[in-house]
Design an enzyme around this catalytic site. Structure first.
Site, PDB file in Angstrom:
ATOM      1  N   ASN A 125      -5.780   6.268   7.037  1.00  0.00           N
ATOM      2  CA  ASN A 125      -5.592   5.492   5.831  1.00  0.00           C
ATOM      3  C   ASN A 125      -4.999   6.069   4.484  1.00  0.00           C
ATOM      4  O   ASN A 125      -3.838   5.557   4.324  1.00  0.00           O
ATOM      5  CB  ASN A 125      -6.636   5.020   5.662  1.00  0.00           C
ATOM      6  N   ASN A 183     -11.698   6.122   2.310  1.00  0.00           N
ATOM      7  CA  ASN A 183     -10.228   5.872   1.626  1.00  0.00           C
ATOM      8  C   ASN A 183      -8.893   6.390   0.986  1.00  0.00           C
ATOM      9  O   ASN A 183      -8.610   6.967   1.377  1.00  0.00           O
ATOM     10  CB  ASN A 183     -10.597   3.688   1.262  1.00  0.00           C
ATOM     11  N   ASP A 220     -15.586  -1.543  12.435  1.00  0.00           N
ATOM     12  CA  ASP A 220     -16.707  -0.795  12.645  1.00  0.00           C
ATOM     13  C   ASP A 220     -17.015  -1.211  14.377  1.00  0.00           C
ATOM     14  O   ASP A 220     -17.275  -0.614  15.451  1.00  0.00           O
ATOM     15  CB  ASP A 220     -17.412  -0.100  12.766  1.00  0.00           C
ATOM     16  N   ASP A 223     -10.542   1.910  -3.959  1.00  0.00           N
ATOM     17  CA  ASP A 223      -9.576   2.330  -2.807  1.00  0.00           C
ATOM     18  C   ASP A 223      -8.482   3.580  -2.684  1.00  0.00           C
ATOM     19  O   ASP A 223      -9.122   4.859  -3.214  1.00  0.00           O
ATOM     20  CB  ASP A 223      -8.137   1.288  -2.812  1.00  0.00           C
ATOM     21  N   GLU A 233       0.866  -1.490  -0.435  1.00  0.00           N
ATOM     22  CA  GLU A 233       0.512   0.181   0.096  1.00  0.00           C
ATOM     23  C   GLU A 233       0.685   1.164  -0.128  1.00  0.00           C
ATOM     24  O   GLU A 233       2.757   1.377   0.153  1.00  0.00           O
ATOM     25  CB  GLU A 233      -0.782   0.639   1.413  1.00  0.00           C
TER      26      GLU A 233
END
Length: 335
Positions: free
Chosen positions: A154, A209, A177, A264, A55
């Site tokens: 994020n 995101n 959550d 994303d 990521e």
């Protein structure tokens, strides 16, 4: 996609005499305009692999290298054309011993700054920080909103004036959550001003995101990685960064019915085209949300970033990282 131009072009075979990794995937055009941005013979090249979930790629111009994170592995990696991939920082995020409540302890999104520092969405530590790649020191910029800790920041985007936008879904927490550690009542999109103040600009998305800015920095794009509402939201901003209006830019419901993945991470070219993680790969859209084509790696794409001379597109894709040469130029690079 009835009535639209559709063609599929496999990536060109690797040149046995050229350096680099294995060619993978293909590019798919939905509109003839796609190939003005991504060549028909574009070679998608795997440059590093062996990660749990790669990521947050960011190209650090001062030094000429890519940084990216393996979020579950709590590790930041460095890649350069000369040196290849190596571990750069471990832990990248949470450095404590008590990880019982964390689903992803590592850092996530990165945003390189012109000075050579890198902004960091530290999911595991639940804060926004500035990271110095030379000293490997972090400086916390924000950790709370209205006295409550963030969920697990994020992704992050910085405006030229230093104002920062970031998303805060609960993906870093076990139970998401339902986590007992979750303090924020919403999963927010936030603005961090240069004076250190934090402002909630949207609390209505289920899983905000990826985040990016338009070339004129007056539109903020956010991907909502909710399988029930897989959309990209466009926020029109005033000079201070307040939201003037909000609209759904594009909807990926039909793609989500056919392929794995969700909206994303995303990045924007200098001419305003969006390169956005989506079900099936990296979706390329114009500024109106019209689909032009897809870059498919054969795995879920989490994020992207322009680098090298501005015409190399890096993709973090599940267990590996890939790059592809494109005709588009990334924001911040000379055309």
């Amino acid at each position: 996609m009835s009535g639209m131009f559709l063609s599929a072009c496999a990536s060109s075979p690797p040149d046995a005499n050229a350096p680099g990794g294995k060619s993978i995937g293909r590019v798919v055009a939905f509109d003839p305009a796609f190939h003005a941005l991504v060549p028909k013979d574009a070679r998608i090249e795997k440059i590093a692999e062996g990660f749990e979930w790669s990521e947050g790629p960011a190209w650090v111009a001062k030094g000429g290298y890519l940084l990216f994170n393996d979020v579950p592995g709590n590790t930041m990696h460095r890649w350069s054309p000369r040196d290849g991939a190596s571990v750069f920082l471990k832990p990248s995020g949470y450095a404590g011993a008590d990880t019982a409540g964390l689903r992803e302890a590592g850092a996530n999104g990165l945003e390189a700054e012109a000075s050579g520092t890198v902004l960091l969405a530290d999911s595991g530590s639940r804060l926004i920080a500035r990271f110095d790649p030379v000293t490997k020191q972090k400086t916390t910029l924000a950790a709370t909103y209205e006295g409550k800790r963030f969920n697990s920041p994020n992704d992050i985007a910085r405006r030229n004036d230093g104002v920062v936008f970031f998303t805060d879904p609960p993906y870093g927490l076990k139970g998401i959550d339902e986590s007992p550690l979750k303090e924020q009542p919403v999963n927010g999109v936030y603005r961090l001003d240069t004076d250190g103040s934090v402002h909630l600009i949207d609390g209505a998305l289920k899983f905000p995101n990826g985040v990016a800015l338009s070339p004129d920095q007056r539109t903020l794009y956010v991907g909502n990685s909710d399988r029930d509402q897989p959309v990209w939201i466009a926020y029109r901003l005033d000079e201070r960064g307040n939201v003037l209006d909000r609209r759904v830019l594009a909807d990926a419901t039909d793609l989500a019915a056919k392929a794995e993945g969700a909206p994303d991470g995303l990045c924007v070219s200098s001419d305003g085209h969006l390169f956005a993680s989506a079900p099936g790969g990296l979706l390329v859209m114009d500024a109106t949300g019209k689909r032009l084509g897809m870059i498919e790696t054969g795995a879920r794409v989490s994020n992207c970033a322009f680098g090298e001379d501005g015409r190399t597109l890096f993709l973090t894709s599940h267990a590996f990282v890939a790059r592809v040469r494109v005709n588009a130029t990334g924001l911040g690079f000379a055309p």
